[in-house]
Design an enzyme around this catalytic site. Sequence first.
Site, PDB file in Angstrom:
ATOM      1  N   SER A 115       0.822  -1.216   0.000  1.00 43.52           N
ATOM      2  CA  SER A 115       0.000   0.000   0.000  1.00 43.52           C
ATOM      3  C   SER A 115       0.858   1.269   0.000  1.00 43.52           C
ATOM      4  O   SER A 115       1.846   1.373   0.731  1.00 43.52           O
ATOM      5  CB  SER A 115      -0.905  -0.013   1.234  1.00 43.52           C
ATOM      6  OG  SER A 115      -1.575   1.217   1.331  1.00 43.52           O
ATOM      7  N   SER A 135      -0.634   4.111   0.710  1.00 39.73           N
ATOM      8  CA  SER A 135      -1.367   5.023   1.588  1.00 39.73           C
ATOM      9  C   SER A 135      -0.527   5.538   2.765  1.00 39.73           C
ATOM     10  O   SER A 135      -0.597   6.732   3.082  1.00 39.73           O
ATOM     11  CB  SER A 135      -2.650   4.356   2.093  1.00 39.73           C
ATOM     12  OG  SER A 135      -3.500   4.090   1.009  1.00 39.73           O
ATOM     13  N   THR A 168      -9.457  -1.568   2.717  1.00 40.35           N
ATOM     14  CA  THR A 168      -9.292  -1.958   1.322  1.00 40.35           C
ATOM     15  C   THR A 168      -9.603  -3.435   1.140  1.00 40.35           C
ATOM     16  O   THR A 168     -10.090  -4.098   2.072  1.00 40.35           O
ATOM     17  CB  THR A 168      -7.898  -1.514   0.801  1.00 40.35           C
ATOM     18  OG1 THR A 168      -7.869  -1.723  -0.606  1.00 40.35           O
ATOM     19  CG2 THR A 168      -6.744  -2.253   1.465  1.00 40.35           C
ATOM     20  N   LYS A 220     -14.066  -4.085   2.217  1.00 36.29           N
ATOM     21  CA  LYS A 220     -14.877  -2.865   2.058  1.00 36.29           C
ATOM     22  C   LYS A 220     -16.370  -3.076   2.332  1.00 36.29           C
ATOM     23  O   LYS A 220     -17.042  -2.177   2.819  1.00 36.29           O
ATOM     24  CB  LYS A 220     -14.693  -2.276   0.650  1.00 36.29           C
ATOM     25  CG  LYS A 220     -13.326  -1.637   0.446  1.00 36.29           C
ATOM     26  CD  LYS A 220     -13.250  -0.945  -0.902  1.00 36.29           C
ATOM     27  CE  LYS A 220     -11.861  -0.370  -1.110  1.00 36.29           C
ATOM     28  NZ  LYS A 220     -11.752   0.445  -2.338  1.00 36.29           N
ATOM     29  N   ASN A 222     -14.701   2.720   2.558  1.00 44.56           N
ATOM     30  CA  ASN A 222     -13.234   2.713   2.445  1.00 44.56           C
ATOM     31  C   ASN A 222     -12.562   3.616   3.470  1.00 44.56           C
ATOM     32  O   ASN A 222     -11.345   3.642   3.572  1.00 44.56           O
ATOM     33  CB  ASN A 222     -12.787   3.105   1.030  1.00 44.56           C
ATOM     34  CG  ASN A 222     -12.861   4.603   0.818  1.00 44.56           C
ATOM     35  OD1 ASN A 222     -13.747   5.271   1.337  1.00 44.56           O
ATOM     36  ND2 ASN A 222     -11.929   5.132   0.057  1.00 44.56           N
ATOM     37  N   GLY A 247     -17.529  -2.721 -16.350  1.00 46.54           N
ATOM     38  CA  GLY A 247     -17.340  -3.456 -15.098  1.00 46.54           C
ATOM     39  C   GLY A 247     -18.486  -3.197 -14.145  1.00 46.54           C
ATOM     40  O   GLY A 247     -19.181  -2.165 -14.248  1.00 46.54           O
ATOM     41  N   GLY A 292     -16.857  -3.932  -7.211  1.00 42.93           N
ATOM     42  CA  GLY A 292     -16.876  -2.978  -6.101  1.00 42.93           C
ATOM     43  C   GLY A 292     -16.530  -1.568  -6.543  1.00 42.93           C
ATOM     44  O   GLY A 292     -17.198  -0.597  -6.149  1.00 42.93           O
ATOM     45  N   LYS A 351     -24.920  -9.070 -13.313  1.00 41.45           N
ATOM     46  CA  LYS A 351     -24.275  -8.344 -12.213  1.00 41.45           C
ATOM     47  C   LYS A 351     -24.426  -6.831 -12.399  1.00 41.45           C
ATOM     48  O   LYS A 351     -24.608  -6.087 -11.422  1.00 41.45           O
ATOM     49  CB  LYS A 351     -22.794  -8.731 -12.151  1.00 41.45           C
ATOM     50  CG  LYS A 351     -22.207  -8.636 -10.772  1.00 41.45           C
ATOM     51  CD  LYS A 351     -20.905  -9.381 -10.685  1.00 41.45           C
ATOM     52  CE  LYS A 351     -19.980  -8.714  -9.698  1.00 41.45           C
ATOM     53  NZ  LYS A 351     -18.608  -9.194  -9.827  1.00 41.45           N
ATOM     54  N   TYR A 360      -3.767   2.497 -11.970  1.00 39.92           N
ATOM     55  CA  TYR A 360      -2.610   3.397 -12.043  1.00 39.92           C
ATOM     56  C   TYR A 360      -1.282   2.641 -12.071  1.00 39.92           C
ATOM     57  O   TYR A 360      -0.220   3.256 -12.077  1.00 39.92           O
ATOM     58  CB  TYR A 360      -2.641   4.468 -10.943  1.00 39.92           C
ATOM     59  CG  TYR A 360      -2.648   3.945  -9.530  1.00 39.92           C
ATOM     60  CD1 TYR A 360      -3.845   3.706  -8.875  1.00 39.92           C
ATOM     61  CD2 TYR A 360      -1.459   3.702  -8.853  1.00 39.92           C
ATOM     62  CE1 TYR A 360      -3.856   3.229  -7.586  1.00 39.92           C
ATOM     63  CE2 TYR A 360      -1.464   3.223  -7.553  1.00 39.92           C
ATOM     64  CZ  TYR A 360      -2.673   2.994  -6.928  1.00 39.92           C
ATOM     65  OH  TYR A 360      -2.684   2.513  -5.641  1.00 39.92           O
TER      66      TYR A 360
HETATM   67  P1  ATR Z   1     -13.326  -4.528  -7.750  1.00 39.99           P
HETATM   68  O1  ATR Z   1     -13.885  -4.670  -6.375  1.00 39.99           O
HETATM   69  O2  ATR Z   1     -11.878  -4.117  -7.771  1.00 39.99           O
HETATM   70  O3  ATR Z   1     -14.160  -3.689  -8.657  1.00 39.99           O
HETATM   71  P2  ATR Z   1     -14.414  -7.069  -8.537  1.00 39.99           P
HETATM   72  O4  ATR Z   1     -15.511  -6.852  -7.584  1.00 39.99           O
HETATM   73  O5  ATR Z   1     -13.734  -8.381  -8.581  1.00 39.99           O
HETATM   74  O6  ATR Z   1     -13.264  -6.001  -8.354  1.00 39.99           O
HETATM   75  O7  ATR Z   1     -14.979  -6.705  -9.991  1.00 39.99           O
HETATM   76  C1  ATR Z   1     -14.214  -6.780 -11.095  1.00 39.99           C
HETATM   77  C2  ATR Z   1     -15.043  -6.383 -12.324  1.00 39.99           C
HETATM   78  O8  ATR Z   1     -14.216  -6.595 -13.450  1.00 39.99           O
HETATM   79  C3  ATR Z   1     -16.275  -7.237 -12.535  1.00 39.99           C
HETATM   80  O9  ATR Z   1     -17.253  -6.459 -13.193  1.00 39.99           O
HETATM   81  C4  ATR Z   1     -15.766  -8.332 -13.469  1.00 39.99           C
HETATM   82  O10 ATR Z   1     -16.728  -8.888 -14.343  1.00 39.99           O
HETATM   83  P3  ATR Z   1     -17.776 -10.005 -13.840  1.00 39.99           P
HETATM   84  O11 ATR Z   1     -18.879  -9.248 -13.129  1.00 39.99           O
HETATM   85  O12 ATR Z   1     -18.240 -10.659 -15.083  1.00 39.99           O
HETATM   86  O13 ATR Z   1     -17.001 -10.915 -12.926  1.00 39.99           O
HETATM   87  C5  ATR Z   1     -14.788  -7.547 -14.300  1.00 39.99           C
HETATM   88  N1  ATR Z   1     -13.741  -8.436 -14.814  1.00 39.99           N
HETATM   89  C6  ATR Z   1     -12.810  -9.085 -14.102  1.00 39.99           C
HETATM   90  N2  ATR Z   1     -12.027  -9.811 -14.920  1.00 39.99           N
HETATM   91  C7  ATR Z   1     -12.509  -9.599 -16.171  1.00 39.99           C
HETATM   92  C8  ATR Z   1     -12.153 -10.078 -17.470  1.00 39.99           C
HETATM   93  N3  ATR Z   1     -11.128 -10.924 -17.630  1.00 39.99           N
HETATM   94  N4  ATR Z   1     -12.864  -9.646 -18.539  1.00 39.99           N
HETATM   95  C9  ATR Z   1     -13.904  -8.803 -18.378  1.00 39.99           C
HETATM   96  N5  ATR Z   1     -14.304  -8.331 -17.180  1.00 39.99           N
HETATM   97  C10 ATR Z   1     -13.607  -8.711 -16.107  1.00 39.99           C
END
Ligand code: ATR
Length: 280
Positions: free
Chosen positions: A15, A17, A62, A66, A87, A127, A130, A156, A221
Amino acid sequence: MIKVYGVIGDPISHSVSPDIHNDAFSRYNLNSFYHHFHVTPTKLEDAVKGMKAIGVRGFNVTIPHKTAIIPHLDEVDETARAIGAVNTVVNRNGRFVGYNTDGFGYLLALKEEYNQSLDDKRILLIGAGGAARGIYCTLVKEGIANVDIANRTVEKAKELVNDCPYENHTRVFSIHEAETNLNQYDILINTTPEGMSPHTERMPLQLHKLKNDAFVSDIIYNPLKTKLLEAAEQKQAMIQNGLGMFAFQAALAFEIWTGIFPEVERMKQIVLNKLGGTEC
Ligand code: ATR
């Protein structure tokens, strides 16, 4: 007596932070110290009780805590509750109060770098995890109603829209549908981990149909310029990486704890120095 702050997560050792908050504490002479604490999911409840018992003044939360932390707090701010994730926690007279600064941090970074009104713009959020939750809910709460979502798992994304209590005109798409309709959007926001180190060769969707004057924003980043941003730049789009969001979410947390809104540019520079890169 020195005031103790920190961040809890699993993993946590990388981290940045502590670097940015300790720098801000010393810059404003606040006699405070920020440390990273490795807390595994089974120890979360004990960790929160322990921090309260020893009078920790505030902490960041984190991955993966969360959402799981919410039942262990005394109070949760309305936006954080709508997002379903906390967070930042502040100790108010012995009560732990939870906030979410990720979404608003993102919005402040977007406003700073986009530099145009967002009101009439069409936004595509990629996406539905979270990070997407925080950003989506904040954008619609702030009245930015034209936000659509594309996700690998369409169900989702629908859940995310249903869970968010603010008025919106959101449509939900598969990644393939979004690629086909990309020329409808002024702003693209990637919230998936696709392209994050070490998988830097990946990108969440193809940009063949991207509008000429589009703005493409990636909350990653590390690296500072993901493959998505490289592809966007090749199409003459404006680009933004996740450094601004990271710095603004931290600055907002610092303000909740201390009442002082710190220098965001300085926070960005500390992260850049730590990553050993230069801004793109
Ligand atoms: P965070 O909390 O960091 O947002 P997460 O809750 O695991 O991480 O969510 C990751 C997001 O990226 C989700 O929307 C996931 O898609 P799914 O809902 O289908 O799981 C998306 N994601 C992760 N890997 C992916 C990949 N290889 N291709 C496309 N979308 C992806």
